[in-house]
Design a protein around this motif. Structure first.
Motif, PDB file in Angstrom:
ATOM      1  N   SER B  47       0.831  -1.199   0.000  1.00 43.92           N
ATOM      2  CA  SER B  47       0.000   0.000   0.000  1.00 43.92           C
ATOM      3  C   SER B  47       0.866   1.250   0.000  1.00 43.92           C
ATOM      4  CB  SER B  47      -0.921  -0.012   1.218  1.00 43.92           C
ATOM      5  OG  SER B  47      -0.156  -0.178   2.374  1.00 43.92           O
ATOM      6  N   SER B  48       0.325   2.297  -0.573  1.00 42.58           N
ATOM      7  CA  SER B  48       1.033   3.570  -0.580  1.00 42.58           C
ATOM      8  C   SER B  48       0.021   4.697  -0.469  1.00 42.58           C
ATOM      9  CB  SER B  48       1.840   3.739  -1.873  1.00 42.58           C
ATOM     10  OG  SER B  48       0.979   4.178  -2.901  1.00 42.58           O
ATOM     11  N   VAL B  49       0.515   5.893  -0.244  1.00 47.13           N
ATOM     12  CA  VAL B  49      -0.386   7.032  -0.090  1.00 47.13           C
ATOM     13  C   VAL B  49      -0.725   7.676  -1.434  1.00 47.13           C
ATOM     14  CG1 VAL B  49       0.361   7.575   2.243  1.00 47.13           C
ATOM     15  CG2 VAL B  49       1.537   8.603   0.317  1.00 47.13           C
ATOM     16  N   SER B 198      -2.069  -0.554  -3.393  1.00 48.65           N
ATOM     17  CA  SER B 198      -3.417  -0.370  -2.872  1.00 48.65           C
ATOM     18  C   SER B 198      -3.422   0.900  -2.028  1.00 48.65           C
ATOM     19  CB  SER B 198      -3.860  -1.587  -2.076  1.00 48.65           C
ATOM     20  OG  SER B 198      -2.794  -2.084  -1.330  1.00 48.65           O
ATOM     21  N   PRO B 199      -4.539   1.582  -1.996  1.00 48.94           N
ATOM     22  CA  PRO B 199      -4.558   2.880  -1.307  1.00 48.94           C
ATOM     23  C   PRO B 199      -4.365   2.755   0.194  1.00 48.94           C
ATOM     24  CG  PRO B 199      -6.751   2.265  -2.061  1.00 48.94           C
ATOM     25  CD  PRO B 199      -5.824   1.255  -2.609  1.00 48.94           C
TER      26      PRO B 199
END
Lengths: 176, 225
Positions: B47-49, B198-199
């Motif tokens: 996940s990342s921003v 993924s958010p």
């Protein structure tokens, strides 16, 4: 036989003809509304969950020529080494010969390390060098790149780990 | 004084209008939602921003699974490019692929996960058979980086058009795999690409959070690229 009574209610029927009971055509729609909203909530939840995002990554061009390579001031550099099992090692500036300036941290605390370094260095010189080791996983790399976005680090580089650093990381990991 | 007679009203509310609204919204959500196609390669992305949503058209996708195997695929809307890619790879490597085998690459949702030496037999398999065999992945080590050939073919096929180069990696893929993919990309001078993630929520109080807040208020912030 099913038939629709089109006659108006006012007309009197003859004697003996049963007066058909007038039933209301209204149906209680409450359960249908319930069902409708239940399905709506279901669709809302399923649609928003599966939207992948994209993280941009621009690589520098590999160049052999010295004059094209980006110069980095040693004092402004923060080198982050990624080890196995989500372990992070970092040092500021140049790696000391006795490797005494290497500090271990983890993903929960690495943000503070970056922020501190960012605060204490000239923005012109500040650069983060990310060196993922061969045992680190893809998630670690993405997490660190994400930290660069989170902390608005403008200059960072993804560099291969050097042999000296690799043996050092392996030694620390084996020792504990 | 005459008594005022309050008429007793029924408590039943007419639900018709509400029902209409509910089903209107329902049909809207059904029509706009897109179901995730069942993916043959199971990859759990980190996940990342990042706030941008991943594009879905003209995509050249490199997938890395947890065991560090690389796969190459092209989105189905770019049919013409897919044909060019397989033709180029075929002539480049003298694979002598038949039309039926090429069709195995052109088929919707297809991907390549074998070295060139096994490509012929791989492409003649059906989609079901492919899931049953253990795929070795495209070689990406520095001695024999076959992903380079695929990417070069993709680059030529998308010549003059926008190509969305994406990289989808599994959380547990080891760094050397990623490095091999990066090497293949660098060798073709493909330096701009996107990582599918993924958010994740932006942590409060951080610099990026502040920038996003300012952007939401309509204040321009220079990204300093």
């Amino acid at each position: 036989m099913a038939e629709i009574n089109t006659e108006g209610g006012g007309k009197k029927k003859g004697p003996g003809v049963k007066k058909g009971k007038k039933l209301s055509t209204r149906v209680d729609l409450t359960p249908m509304v319930d069902l409708g909203f239940l399905l709506i909530t279901f669709f809302i939840f399923t649609t928003t969950m599966s939207q992948p995002t994209a993280m941009r990554l621009y690589l520098p061009k590999d160049t052999e020529r010295q004059e094209e390579q980006t110069k980095v001031k040693e004092s402004g550099a923060l080198t982050i080494l990624l080890g196995s099992n989500d372990r992070i090692f970092y040092y500021e500036g140049k790696l000391a010969d006795d490797q005494s300036n290497v500090v271990e941290t983890d993903f929960a605390n690495v943000r503070d390390v970056i922020i501190n370094k960012k605060k204490t260095t000239d923005p012109e010189d500040f650069v983060v060098v990310i060196k993922p080791g061969p045992t680190s996983v893809y998630r670690n790399t993405v997490d660190i790149l994400d930290e660069m976005t989170i902390n608005a680090v403008k200059r960072y580089a993804l560099v291969d780990i050097s042999d000296v650093e690799l043996t050092m990381v392996q030694k620390i990991e084996a020792g504990q | 004084m005459p008594k005022i007679k309050v008429p007793r009203k029924s408590t039943a509310v007419d639900m018709t209008a509400m029902c209409d609204v509910a089903f209107l919204l329902l049909s809207f959500f059904i029509l706009t939602s897109k179901f995730k196609p069942s993916e043959e390669l199971s990859v759990v992305t980190p996940s990342s921003v990042a706030t941008e949503t991943a594009l879905e058209n003209d995509v050249v996708l490199i997938t890395m699974d947890a065991e560090g195997r690389a796969y190459f695929s092209v989105s189905d809307d770019a049919e013409e490019q897919k044909r060019k890619i397989i033709d180029e790879v075929n002539s480049e490597r003298n694979l002598n692929l038949t039309d039926a085998e090429k069709a195995g690459f052109l088929r919707a949702g297809s991907y390549v996960g074998v070295p060139f030496s096994q490509l012929k037999s791989f492409l003649s398999m059906t989609a079901k058979e492919r899931t049953q065999v253990e795929l070795p992945g495209i070689p990406i080590d520095s001695a024999n980086n076959e992903l380079r050939v695929w990417l070069k073919a993709a680059q030529n096929a998308f010549m003059g058009q926008k190509m969305n180069l994406m990289l989808k990696g599994d959380n547990e893929a080891k760094y050397p795999t990623f490095k091999g993919v990066l090497d293949a990309l660098k060798a073709n001078d493909m330096l701009k690409f996107q990582l599918i993630t993924s958010p994740d929520a932006i942590p409060e109080g951080t610099e990026f959070y502040r920038i996003q807040q300012l952007k939401a208020k309509g204040i321009e912030v220079s990204d300093g690229d």
